[in-house]
Motif scaffolding. Structure first.
Motif, PDB file in Angstrom:
ATOM      1  N   PRO A  84      -6.190  -2.142   8.015  1.00 48.04           N
ATOM      2  CA  PRO A  84      -6.138  -1.129   6.970  1.00 48.04           C
ATOM      3  C   PRO A  84      -4.714  -0.694   6.640  1.00 48.04           C
ATOM      4  N   ALA A  85      -3.796  -0.837   7.587  1.00 51.79           N
ATOM      5  CA  ALA A  85      -2.413  -0.456   7.331  1.00 51.79           C
ATOM      6  C   ALA A  85      -1.722  -1.428   6.386  1.00 51.79           C
ATOM      7  N   ALA A  86      -2.180  -2.649   6.357  1.00 52.84           N
ATOM      8  CA  ALA A  86      -1.589  -3.675   5.483  1.00 52.84           C
ATOM      9  C   ALA A  86      -2.635  -4.762   5.265  1.00 52.84           C
ATOM     10  N   THR A  87      -3.498  -4.521   4.317  1.00 57.65           N
ATOM     11  CA  THR A  87      -4.567  -5.489   4.047  1.00 57.65           C
ATOM     12  C   THR A  87      -3.975  -6.791   3.517  1.00 57.65           C
ATOM     13  N   GLN A  93       0.787  -1.231   0.000  1.00 57.14           N
ATOM     14  CA  GLN A  93       0.000   0.000   0.000  1.00 57.14           C
ATOM     15  C   GLN A  93       0.819   1.282   0.000  1.00 57.14           C
ATOM     16  N   TRP A  96       0.539  -2.854  13.517  1.00 61.56           N
ATOM     17  CA  TRP A  96       0.167  -4.273  13.677  1.00 61.56           C
ATOM     18  C   TRP A  96       0.857  -5.161  12.630  1.00 61.56           C
ATOM     19  N   GLN A 100      -4.957   2.723   1.673  1.00 66.49           N
ATOM     20  CA  GLN A 100      -5.981   1.687   1.751  1.00 66.49           C
ATOM     21  C   GLN A 100      -6.818   1.659   0.465  1.00 66.49           C
ATOM     22  N   THR A 103      -0.584  -0.146  16.381  1.00 61.53           N
ATOM     23  CA  THR A 103      -0.413   0.309  15.021  1.00 61.53           C
ATOM     24  C   THR A 103       1.068   0.310  14.661  1.00 61.53           C
ATOM     25  N   HIS A 128       6.080   2.900  11.328  1.00 62.17           N
ATOM     26  CA  HIS A 128       4.910   2.921  10.457  1.00 62.17           C
ATOM     27  C   HIS A 128       5.292   2.876   8.982  1.00 62.17           C
TER      28      HIS A 128
END
Lengths: 333, 523
Positions: free
Chosen positions: B202-205, A201, B196, A220, B194, B283
């Protein structure tokens, strides 16, 4: 679904006549059309068919700005509450206080384009829907002149919609419909760096310059859309196109009298889980305020504490198309 | 009936139990039971008050897989029962690596039932929704307090009760069996904060593409209907409320009606020793660090969460130029190695994964402060001993020798803090120069001005770190220190998968951070 007849208003907000319906549809169509013409795998559903088996992907993130995630709790909450410019995840909020006590926090995901539309329709039809909104939801004392710039156009950053205190009206700056559609459309382009596909992402956002890699929303959205594009699919945003608040996570939230805190969350505008505006307030008869509610053992003293629990979303549609697009190199940084 | 004795006291003991009768409730609490035995219905009813037991096992319902457990819960409850509320999550080391043929990424589901401000009532961990052996289940017991730990054994999926949370902190069961991993009886979410790393979020689907072709898990409801906020929801709605709930219940359980606290040493242990840890990262995706600033986790440098509980200053952020990070990765040959044939140069998905002090330890400290067992001043003074080393500090751990055997809480206050402090101070006189006891004594003697004095010390340390954020050699040393701590973490039972942490060419050595933000290496 076949061909979409027209683009509906956000969350199907009522439009008093067909002219208004058509006018809003055209606003969205103009935005979508530009990008559909520019990106092979992004399509305009009023021009191209959406088959019944097209998939819907809900892309969701938190309202609290990711850029501030790593800061200590008090510092990040204070900073996020300090300026609307900090609130860059397609959801903004403002806080009402009585002294030091938080009495209500209002969240919005309503795009400024819709309010320009209200103003345009008011001008044509001699109605006061824009003013009515402000007087009902923002400030009953709103003077119509305060909402316009000298030329008579709607001022999205009018005095009622700049602050993080009181009751805000709608999104501002880059948090708008154009940005959301542009991001989704641009993310359909597959990328590579030195022959290696770029798929994660943040890397994708950096490579294609799709926004800020340290946001929840941009990476996202980009990642979700790009994954579909890599499968050869065509993508659009689901009608009614908009950015929505999906709800609030209430775990670890405890009222001093044991009340169900779900009752404190009021959806003010929107339908179902397509919420446009919501607020968190303790009913007056309970005799205490939001600040008496604890979240993870800490009294709520900032709107940002709640923003960390508010979910924001867009809904994308992807249909099978069989594209075998060549990956493009990263854009110059 | 009792089976043959099992000598193994690790959680691997459950893999040595042989064949058990699937239509029965077995008990095997490692450290207490020599071997698994079948519980009679009355015995089980007396010991097990959680909904998994009361709704299923005690009704002679023995589902064999996670999927079957959930179906049986549905059959046993009305439509509006909170136990019908399900959440599922996905975690897997290397879950962002694109090649679906990497077998060692350890993809597994966490599925919960019941949802309240206290967290989940029932938590299941499985690699496969249909697996019968090795299903791990925790269920909150409202009668006894704490989670009851269960797991299935064998292809027939026989259920074994492996203990209650309280047995994680009592002899002779502590650190044995499941409590090797759940060292204080709490649930596990290693990568708790975060972004995670390893979790779907959402940070790394995590994409369905990571499952090998034809893998039924890719179309299973555990995956398709997983929480769309993933780890965010797991942290907020499952893990943290569970830590707090168990910390409250535990303090109540070990405190008798007259206020006597049983084994206070075990509580202080979570302040001074490192029996477990969480993992935290920057992050920034490691693939882009060369061109972006890298936010180094502040808890690598100091126990920010613990210090915040007692009102001491904590750092905002430490941002490093990405080029310095990238050079260290190159120089120190940081790479991934699953020890099963997969290797890749570079760091984990999010850069700089390091152990930090465990959230379950912080929850216990918060509760000990809340009930008045530990004072802010004592906690602060203990945390300030060897403060640049927030985990794996033998200096802090040495102070455990002085914890009084008993403590008393009366009307929300206790003399325990003074007693512990006095014991350490008394021991300091006879201890050598530079001993941890002497360090503590110096901190304790500051008296009422402790907040200001400790704050100045910490602020100077933070400034020293800031001053080295542009120094390549200093950062290389921090990576070496990180490697020392990662090596220690790998010794924990919870370090199960090769891709959990990066590898490097840094030689094994004991290293510690100094108050001037330099790193000392010990032979």
């Amino acid at each position: 679904m076949a061909l979409l007849d027209h683009f509906a208003t956000p969350a199907n907000l009522p439009e008093p006549n067909q002219a208004g319906v058509d006018e809003w549809s055209k606003v969205v169509e103009d935005l979508v059309g530009v990008f559909a013409g520019q990106f092979e795998q992004f399509y305009d559903p009023t021009e191209d068919d959406t088959p019944a088996d097209a998939g819907v992907e809900v892309v969701a993130w938190r309202a609290f700005p990711a850029r501030l995630d790593g800061l200590p709790a008090e510092e990040r909450w204070e900073r996020a509450d300090s300026s609307r410019a900090e609130q860059d995840e397609y959801c903004e909020w403002s806080v009402e206080r009585d002294g030091d006590e938080v009495t209500r926090v209002t969240f919005t995901s309503e795009v400024p384009q819709y309010f320009e539309h209200l103003h345009d329709r008011d001008t044509v039809e001699g109605t006061e829907r824009l003013l009515d909104f402000y007087r009902e939801f923002v400030d009953p004392e709103t003077d119509p002149g305060q909402l316009l710039v000298a030329s008579g156009r709607y001022d999205e950053q009018n005095p009622f919609n700049q602050s993080t205190s009181g009751r805000l009206a709608h999104l501002t700056r880059d948090n708008n419909l154009f940005a959301a559609i542009a991001l989704a459309a641009s993310a359909t382009v597959l990328r590579q760096r030195n022959g290696v596909p770029v798929t994660t992402q943040q890397a994708l956002v950096r490579c294609a310059r799709l926004g800020n890699h340290l946001r929840h929303s941009d990476p996202q959205i980009a990642g979700a859309v790009n994954r579909h594009a890599a499968q050869g699919r065509e993508i659009t945003l689901r009608d009614p196109i908009g950015v929505y608040i999906a709800g609030i996570e209430l775990a670890e939230m405890v009222a001093p009298d044991g009340a169900d805190v779900a009752d404190f969350w009021e959806v003010e505008r929107g339908e179902g889980d397509r919420i446009l505006r919501a607020s968190f307030r303790v009913p007056e008869e309970r005799g205490y305020t939001v600040s008496n509610v604890e979240l993870a053992g800490t009294p709520i003293r900032f709107g940002a504490q709640l923003a960390e629990r508010v979910e924001v979303k867009i809904e994308a549609v992807a249909k099978a198309a069989g594209h075998q697009t060549e990956r493009l190199p990263c854009r110059p940084q | 009936m009792e089976a043959a004795a099992v000598v193994d006291e690790t959680c691997a003991a459950f893999g040595r139990l042989g064949t058990l009768e699937p239509q029965a409730i077995h008990r095997f609490i490692v450290g207490q039971d020599r071997a698994p035995r079948t519980l009679s219905r009355d015995e089980a009813a007396a010991e097990l008050g959680d909904p998994f037991a009361t709704l299923l096992l005690l009704q002679a319902v023995f589902p064999r897989s996670a999927e079957a457990v959930l179906g049986a819960i549905d059959d046993a409850t009305a439509g509006d029962d909170p136990l019908r509320q399900q959440m599922s999550f996905l975690v897997g080391e290397g879950s962002q690596l694109p090649d679906p043929e990497i077998a060692s990424r350890g993809l597994r589901f966490l599925v919960t039932r019941g949802r309240s401000s206290d967290g989940a009532e029932l938590i299941i961990s499985v690699f496969d929704p249909e697996q019968t052996d090795g299903v791990e289940l925790m269920a909150w017991d409202p009668v006894r307090g704490g989670f009851n730990y269960y797991r299935t054994v064998g292809d027939d999926g026989a259920w074994v009760f492996a203990g209650n949370s309280i047995q994680a902190v009592l002899e002779p069961t502590e650190f044995k069996g499941p409590f090797e991993s759940h060292t204080s009886g709490a649930i596990l979410m290693k990568e708790l904060k975060t972004p995670w790393v390893n979790w779907d979020s959402p940070a790394a689907t995590v994409s369905a593409d990571i499952f090998p072709a034809g893998d039924p898990r890719a179309t299973h409801s555990f995956f398709l209907n997983r929480e769309r906020q993933g780890a965010i929801t797991c942290e907020a709605a499952v893990a943290r409320p569970s830590f707090a709930r168990w910390a409250r219940a535990r303090l109540e359980a070990v405190t008798s009606d007259d206020g006597t606290v049983e084994r206070p040493q075990r509580i202080v242990d979570q302040l001074l020793a490192t029996r477990t840890a969480n993992l935290i990262s920057s992050h920034a995706e490691s693939s882009i660090v060369a061109s972006v600033p890298v936010d180094l986790p502040v808890t690598f440098f100091v126990d920010a969460d613990g210090l915040a509980l007692v009102g001491l200053p904590i750092p905002s952020e430490f941002k490093l130029d990405g080029s310095i990070y990238a050079e260290a990765i190159e120089t120190l040959a940081v790479h991934l190695d699953d020890e099963a044939g997969f290797e890749q140069p570079g760091d984990t998905h999010f850069a700089f994964v390091v152990p930090e002090r465990a959230a379950e330890d912080q929850a216990v400290l918060a509760q000990a402060l809340q009930v008045g067992l530990v004072s802010d001043r004592l906690a602060a003074a203990l945390l300030m001993v060897d403060f640049p080393n927030p985990i794996f500090s033998p200096r802090r751990e040495a102070l455990l020798a002085h914890v009084p055997a008993q403590a008393q809480i009366t009307d929300g206050a206790s003399t325990f803090s003074d007693e512990l402090a006095n014991a350490i101070v008394a021991a300091a006189e006879a201890s050598p120069e530079g001993s941890p006891e002497r360090e503590f004594a110096g901190l304790w003697e500051v008296g009422e001005g402790w907040k200001e004095a400790f704050g100045q010390t910490l602020t100077a340390y933070y400034a020293a770190i800031e001053g080295k954020l542009t120094d390549q050699a200093a950062f290389d040393d921090w990576v070496r220190l990180a490697e020392t701590r990662r090596a220690r973490f790998r010794q924990f039972r919870i370090s199960e998968f090769g891709l959990l942490l990066p590898r490097s060419n840094v030689p094994a050595a004991e290293r510690r951070m100094n108050p001037d933000a330099t790193v000392s290496e010990e032979a």
